[in-house]
Design a protein around this motif. Structure first.
Motif, PDB file in Angstrom:
ATOM      1  N   ALA A 148     -35.445  89.814  -2.430  1.00 36.23           N
ATOM      2  CA  ALA A 148     -36.656  89.467  -1.694  1.00 36.23           C
ATOM      3  C   ALA A 148     -37.822  90.314  -2.207  1.00 36.23           C
ATOM      4  O   ALA A 148     -38.938  89.816  -2.428  1.00 36.23           O
ATOM      5  CB  ALA A 148     -36.448  89.680  -0.196  1.00 36.23           C
ATOM      6  N   HIS A 220     -33.626  78.425  -7.064  1.00 37.17           N
ATOM      7  CA  HIS A 220     -32.305  77.825  -7.113  1.00 37.17           C
ATOM      8  C   HIS A 220     -31.823  77.530  -5.691  1.00 37.17           C
ATOM      9  O   HIS A 220     -32.003  78.329  -4.786  1.00 37.17           O
ATOM     10  CB  HIS A 220     -31.349  78.788  -7.817  1.00 37.17           C
ATOM     11  CG  HIS A 220     -29.950  78.299  -7.861  1.00 37.17           C
ATOM     12  ND1 HIS A 220     -29.619  77.057  -8.363  1.00 37.17           N
ATOM     13  CD2 HIS A 220     -28.797  78.860  -7.471  1.00 37.17           C
ATOM     14  CE1 HIS A 220     -28.318  76.897  -8.275  1.00 37.17           C
ATOM     15  NE2 HIS A 220     -27.797  77.974  -7.729  1.00 37.17           N
ATOM     16  N   ASP A 252     -36.255  81.935  -9.365  1.00 37.02           N
ATOM     17  CA  ASP A 252     -35.535  82.713  -8.361  1.00 37.02           C
ATOM     18  C   ASP A 252     -34.098  82.198  -8.336  1.00 37.02           C
ATOM     19  O   ASP A 252     -33.810  81.174  -7.743  1.00 37.02           O
ATOM     20  CB  ASP A 252     -36.187  82.547  -6.982  1.00 37.02           C
ATOM     21  CG  ASP A 252     -35.397  83.274  -5.906  1.00 37.02           C
ATOM     22  OD1 ASP A 252     -34.576  84.135  -6.250  1.00 37.02           O
ATOM     23  OD2 ASP A 252     -35.619  82.977  -4.714  1.00 37.02           O
ATOM     24  N   SER A 286     -30.118  88.775  -7.083  1.00 36.21           N
ATOM     25  CA  SER A 286     -29.607  89.883  -6.269  1.00 36.21           C
ATOM     26  C   SER A 286     -28.534  90.658  -7.021  1.00 36.21           C
ATOM     27  O   SER A 286     -27.818  90.096  -7.851  1.00 36.21           O
ATOM     28  CB  SER A 286     -28.972  89.358  -4.975  1.00 36.21           C
ATOM     29  OG  SER A 286     -29.915  88.717  -4.179  1.00 36.21           O
ATOM     30  N   LYS A 289     -24.699  89.853  -4.784  1.00 34.66           N
ATOM     31  CA  LYS A 289     -24.071  88.546  -4.582  1.00 34.66           C
ATOM     32  C   LYS A 289     -23.032  88.371  -5.692  1.00 34.66           C
ATOM     33  O   LYS A 289     -22.160  89.207  -5.820  1.00 34.66           O
ATOM     34  CB  LYS A 289     -25.134  87.451  -4.570  1.00 34.66           C
ATOM     35  CG  LYS A 289     -26.043  87.515  -3.320  1.00 34.66           C
ATOM     36  CD  LYS A 289     -27.015  86.359  -3.279  1.00 34.66           C
ATOM     37  CE  LYS A 289     -27.891  86.417  -2.035  1.00 34.66           C
ATOM     38  NZ  LYS A 289     -28.978  85.417  -2.113  1.00 34.66           N
ATOM     39  N   ALA A 296     -29.489  95.179  -4.617  1.00 39.32           N
ATOM     40  CA  ALA A 296     -30.569  95.405  -5.572  1.00 39.32           C
ATOM     41  C   ALA A 296     -31.238  94.076  -5.851  1.00 39.32           C
ATOM     42  O   ALA A 296     -30.655  93.020  -5.623  1.00 39.32           O
ATOM     43  CB  ALA A 296     -30.023  95.984  -6.884  1.00 39.32           C
TER      44      ALA A 296
END
Ligand SMILES: *Cc1c(COP(=O)(O)O)cnc(C)c1O
Length: 449
Positions: A148, A220, A252, A286, A289, A296
């Motif tokens: 984010a 995405h 993204d 990320s 994930k 991060a």
């Protein structure tokens, strides 16, 4: 009311032997605080002629209060849900090497921003960048607090007061009220929505660029699927348009897979390498994930753009800390050494065969002497690969009031998080680590299902 006079004074109580023991354990200020509070509560709530609690009861109440205050709330637990990247359960567990690296960085000083060759100030961002560049083929990389923040930083630094085009098929809420359109407006960019909810065409993008868009944001679909009468241009088509018209293309990616998910019986999840070679100027994803590392946000892409990001004031506000960088680098090394599947827990879980899981579930059933082993599905979770399942086997226990059992399981010393299906409690071995198995079984044996 005069019975209250029998209540001991605070300093008298503090000299009591058992209260002194509490002071030794919890420290004087907290014990004093708890003692005062308990005595005040008794004074306030006392009904006329009501008897006053004995000293022993007072000490018990003080102890309870101290325990409540200091009880840890962030505690390790066992994930028997079969959801691999469970956001509420902390997403990706770290590999052994990543944990070691984190510990090493935590307990001492490090070369975080210190160049050992010349003894001068070094760059925090240099550490993981080297590895990310090697892995993804991008020119440069930057690590921030989470994805984010990565997106917010990229948009704030590059598209403030400029028009950013995004398709209505991608105006998603990622979770916890984090919505792509809100991030866009927060960054100061001007949102240009195109297309319909189910379909967007290259010509829509072309029109937007003609109407003055400075950047294309491609997000995405990480946590939902659109199916039926749908279409979206591919990243390569967008990249071609972006390049020709001199606008930025920001991707993204969300989960940021570095491995090919198809090799594990899953649908194809676009990889970071593909997004880079596909021509995105910046790719955000990320760390916790599908990458399987610490929380991060990672941005890879063009060097000139990443330099702008690194120098933006927001970069300092969202920078990654040393623990994150240490464990991220250790995680990235697993990919470089081609050992991700063996070493990174989320990939180990994804690649475990149903047969291996069945053997574990059978073993659990034998140990417990109850339940049955049935076929079921695990999921990736964490807003990755929505609607996609991995065949698994679970231990199913038929119980009365499964909801109540679920709660009891949550209240164990090491809480066990399970699932309910058809009035049965389901325990999926996929995400239960081997080191957790003994404690899982010994706790389950104590419960009389
Ligand atoms: C998960 C996700 C994010 C948010 O990432 P965090 O690391 O949780 O901040 C943003 N965009 C997409 C597409 C995602 O899937």
């Amino acid at each position: 009311m005069n019975l209250l006079r029998a209540l001991p004074a605070v300093d008298v109580l503090l000299t009591d032997e058992s209260v002194s023991a509490l002071i030794a354990e919890y420290g004087r200020p907290l014990v004093l605080d708890a003692t005062r509070l308990i005595l005040n509560e008794i004074r306030r709530n006392a009904a006329p002629n009501q008897s006053i609690p004995e000293k022993q009861e007072l000490v018990e109440r003080i102890t309870d209060r101290l325990k409540t205050w200091l009880a840890p709330s962030l505690i390790p637990l066992i994930n028997a849900t079969g959801v691999i990247l469970h956001t509420n359960l902390g997403r990706a567990p770290l590999s052994e090497a990543a944990q070691q690296a984190m510990l090493a960085a935590a307990g001492g000083y490090s070369s975080l921003e210190f160049d050992l060759t010349n003894g001068k100030r070094g760059l925090r961002s240099a550490h993981a960048e080297r590895l990310l560049v090697k892995l993804t083929g991008a020119e440069a990389a930057l690590v921030v607090n989470n994805n984010a923040a990565a997106l917010m930083l990229a948009l704030s630094a590059l598209t403030r007061r400029k028009k950013v085009v995004i398709s209505r098929t991608q105006l998603v809420e990622v979770g916890g009220s984090f919505r792509i359109p809100d991030v866009l407006s927060q960054s100061g960019a001007r949102l240009m929505e195109i297309g319909a909810t189910n379909r967007v065409h290259l010509s829509d993008y072309r029109q937007a660029v003609e109407d003055g868009a400075a950047a294309i944001l491609h997000a995405h679909h990480s946590n939902f699927r659109i199916s039926g009468f749908t279409s979206e241009p591919g990243l390569d088509e967008l990249a071609e348009l972006a390049k020709k018209s001199n606008v930025l293309l920001i991707e993204d990616l969300g989960s940021g897979a570095l491995l090919n998910t198809e090799a594990y019986g899953l649908e194809h999840e676009p990889t970071v390498q593909e997004a880079v070679s596909g021509g995105a100027d910046l790719v955000c994803f990320s760390g916790d994930k599908l990458l399987g590392g610490p929380q991060a946000g990672i941005i890879v892409g063009k060097k000139s753009l990443l330099q702008k990001l690194a120098h933006h004031p927001l970069a300092r506000a969202v920078r990654a800390d040393k623990l994150c960088l240490a464990s991220l680098m250790a995680t990235l090394l697993h990919y470089l050494k081609d050992e991700a599947e063996q070493k990174i827990p989320v990939w180990k879980m994804i690649s475990t065969s149903p047969l291996q899981i069945k053997e574990r579930a059978e073993r659990w059933r034998c140990e417990l002497g109850k339940g049955e082993v049935i076929e079921d599905f695990s999921t990736i979770g964490g807003g990755s690969l929505p609607g996609q399942n991995l065949p698994t086997f679970v231990l199913a226990l038929t119980v009365k009031q499964p909801d109540r059992w679920l709660k009891d399981l949550r209240c164990l010393n090491v809480p066990i998080i399970a699932r309910i299906d058809n009035e049965r409690l389901l325990f999926d071995p996929r995400c239960v680590m081997e080191k957790e198995e003994n404690i899982l079984l010994s706790q389950l044996k104590e419960l009389s299902f």
